[in-house]
Design an enzyme around this catalytic site. Structure first.
Site, short mmCIF file in Angstrom:
data_model
loop_
_atom_site.label_atom_id
_atom_site.label_comp_id
_atom_site.label_asym_id
_atom_site.label_seq_id
_atom_site.Cartn_x
_atom_site.Cartn_y
_atom_site.Cartn_z
N LYS A 103 0.83 -1.21 0.00
CA LYS A 103 0.00 0.00 0.00
C LYS A 103 0.87 1.26 0.00
O LYS A 103 0.54 2.23 -0.67
CB LYS A 103 -0.95 0.01 1.21
CG LYS A 103 -2.06 -1.02 1.07
CD LYS A 103 -3.12 -0.90 2.16
CE LYS A 103 -4.19 -1.97 1.99
NZ LYS A 103 -5.19 -1.95 3.06
N LYS A 136 -4.82 -10.57 -6.33
CA LYS A 136 -6.06 -10.82 -5.60
C LYS A 136 -7.07 -9.71 -5.91
O LYS A 136 -6.70 -8.57 -6.16
CB LYS A 136 -5.81 -10.93 -4.10
CG LYS A 136 -5.63 -9.62 -3.38
CD LYS A 136 -5.98 -9.74 -1.90
CE LYS A 136 -6.10 -8.34 -1.31
NZ LYS A 136 -7.14 -8.18 -0.31
N LYS A 178 -10.49 -4.03 -3.32
CA LYS A 178 -11.10 -2.73 -3.60
C LYS A 178 -10.04 -1.66 -3.80
O LYS A 178 -10.28 -0.67 -4.46
CB LYS A 178 -12.10 -2.35 -2.53
CG LYS A 178 -11.52 -2.18 -1.16
CD LYS A 178 -12.63 -2.13 -0.11
CE LYS A 178 -12.05 -2.41 1.26
NZ LYS A 178 -13.06 -2.88 2.21
#
Ligand code: ADP
Ligand code: NA
Length: 329
Positions: free
Chosen positions: A114, A197, A200
């Site tokens: 992230k 994967k 969102k």
């Protein structure tokens, strides 16, 4: 003997859960209620680690709670609550942060991924310490099991490490949890990039949100990336796209990928996608209807969440008091 404890949560960072959240997590939560004492949390503290809009957060927090209920979480059997309603989460996270190594936290792959997407300057300290807060969420309730997708395995490992470290340094307080990862559906893949994967935070046309417009759900499934060849064969290495669709179909129809492969002998990818779309919609459409009905009465939803917070805090406060005592506060 008391029933084993379960804890899990989802972030209110989107208006809908996606196929991975449902098959990897929420569906397991519902099944576990029967013989476990479950705590299911809307983890709103986690939802502010990467920038957010307050009105969106407020709306999505209710929407996620309604999603849990619509999927079958039973507030009479399970404790359903919002993380920020129980201040013990943030309080325990501070204590755990003080026994977490900087290097140890730096090894969390979700943070690295992230942070890489946000750029080093954009990533917050909150995003960095997020797994410590997650450890606090779980340890506060003395959970035995944490039903999650494969992506959370490392965080549950950290939770066990921190709980064990606290216990040996200050005296036994925490039960050490096990991850509960449904093997077949632990990692649902993105329909456009079946090497990644479904998530969102990646979004795009490879994401299937269950509360989305049924037409768009169908369109996204029908335009899923498939592999070369024409046969419907389960081969996650060689045919990741087709195998992912087979996994989704098997999960929604309560069968195995082997059975799906037999059923589709002599048929092509088009037939498979059609069956997947039908199976997904058979769950998604009534789920969305139930969720909408629940959101029509926000006052009732808020009452239910307030009652959940009270039940959660009764447990959390006991754990935190023991921690504070051991630490010397
Ligand atoms: P996301 O990963 O999409 O941002 P969350 O972090 O809120 O969503 O995850 C909620 C739950 O859904 C977690 O238990 C997580 O492991 C599970 N999960 C998320 N994506 C997938 C996936 N693609 N396959 C299986 N489980 C998943
Ligand atoms: Na996740």
């Amino acid at each position: 003997t008391p029933r084993p404890r379960v804890f899990s949560g989802m972030q209110p960072t989107a208006d809908s859960l996606h196929l991975g959240n449902y098959l990897g997590a929420l569906r397991q939560w519902v099944a576990l209620q029967d013989d476990h004492d479950a705590f299911y949390c809307v983890v709103d503290l986690h939802a502010i680690t990467a920038g957010h809009d307050p009105d969106d957060l407020r709306r999505r927090t209710r929407a996620v709670a309604a999603q849990y209920l619509a999927a079958g979480v039973d507030p009479e059997r399970s404790t359903l609550f919002v993380q920020s309603h129980a201040p013990e989460h943030a309080q325990l996270a501070w204590v755990l942060g003080c026994i977490t190594g900087f290097g140890e936290a730096s090894r969390m792959t979700q943070f690295k991924d992230k942070a890489a997407r946000q750029g080093t300057e954009g990533a917050t300290v909150g995003l960095f310490t997020y797994p410590v807060l997650q450890a606090a969420d779980i340890l506060l309730y003395q959970a035995d099991l944490v039903p999650v997708g494969e992506d959370q395995r490392q965080h549950i490992e950290l939770t066990r490490d921190l709980g064990g470290r606290f216990n040996s340094r200050f005296g036994e307080v925490f039960r050490l949890p096990q991850p509960h990862i449904a093997r077949a559906t632990a990692k649902i893949l993105d329909l456009q990039d079946p090497t990644a994967k479904m998530s969102k935070s990646i979004g795009g046309a490879g994401l299937v949100e269950l509360l989305d417009d049924p037409k768009r759900i169908e369109k996204r499934i029908k335009s899923a990336v498939t592999d070369t060849g024409r046969d419907v064969l389960y081969d996650p290495e060689g045919k990741p796209g087709v195998s992912n669709l087979m996994t989704i179909l098997a999960a929604f129809t309560g069968t195995t990928v082997e059975r799906v492969q037999d059923d589709f002998a002599g048929r092509g990818y088009g037939d498979l996608k059609k069956a997947v779309a039908e199976a997904v919609l058979a769950t998604a459409v009534p789920l969305a209807e139930r969720q909408r009905a629940l959101l029509e009465d926000p006052a009732e939803l808020d009452r239910l969440l307030a009652r959940g917070a009270e039940k959660a805090r009764a447990v959390a406060a006991g754990t935190l008091a023991a921690v504070y005592d051991r630490v010397g506060f």
